[in-house]
Design an enzyme around this catalytic site. Sequence first.
Site: not given
Ligand SMILES: [Zn+2]
Length: 134
Positions: A24, A78
């Site tokens: 991420e 994100h």
């Molecule tokens: Zn998330």
Amino acid sequence: MNLTLDPGLLEQVVDYTRSVLPLEGCGLLAGRALTAARFFPITNRLASRTEYDMEPSELIAGLRHIRSSGESLLAIVHSHPRGPAVPSPRDVEQALYPEAAHVIVSFALSETPEVRGFRIMDGNVVEIELRVIV
Ligand SMILES: [Zn+2]
């Protein structure tokens, strides 16, 4: 409370979050009057595929830079490397900066990422429109 992105900004966000796959990625969008003009990539200190936490020193430096430029923090960005472009329960629970939108980039479907924006306030999630200036 929609969010507008200056030309090229969406590409910066997508390029950066793609560059840190399979992890991420995260960062900040800043600008004036609900028009984002700048993207600050921030290291995900968890180096995780399923969650993120912004490296505090970079987060503080970014926020300081935004403030000293007379801009505002408009969105927390994100990515979800494999999940959908919607806030996870953890995203809702841990949403910081209620004044900022949340922009989520999903790479779940294919090479073509999906990007969506949300406001998360007091546990409530509302989708907002992301307008991209081309
Ligand atoms: Zn998330």
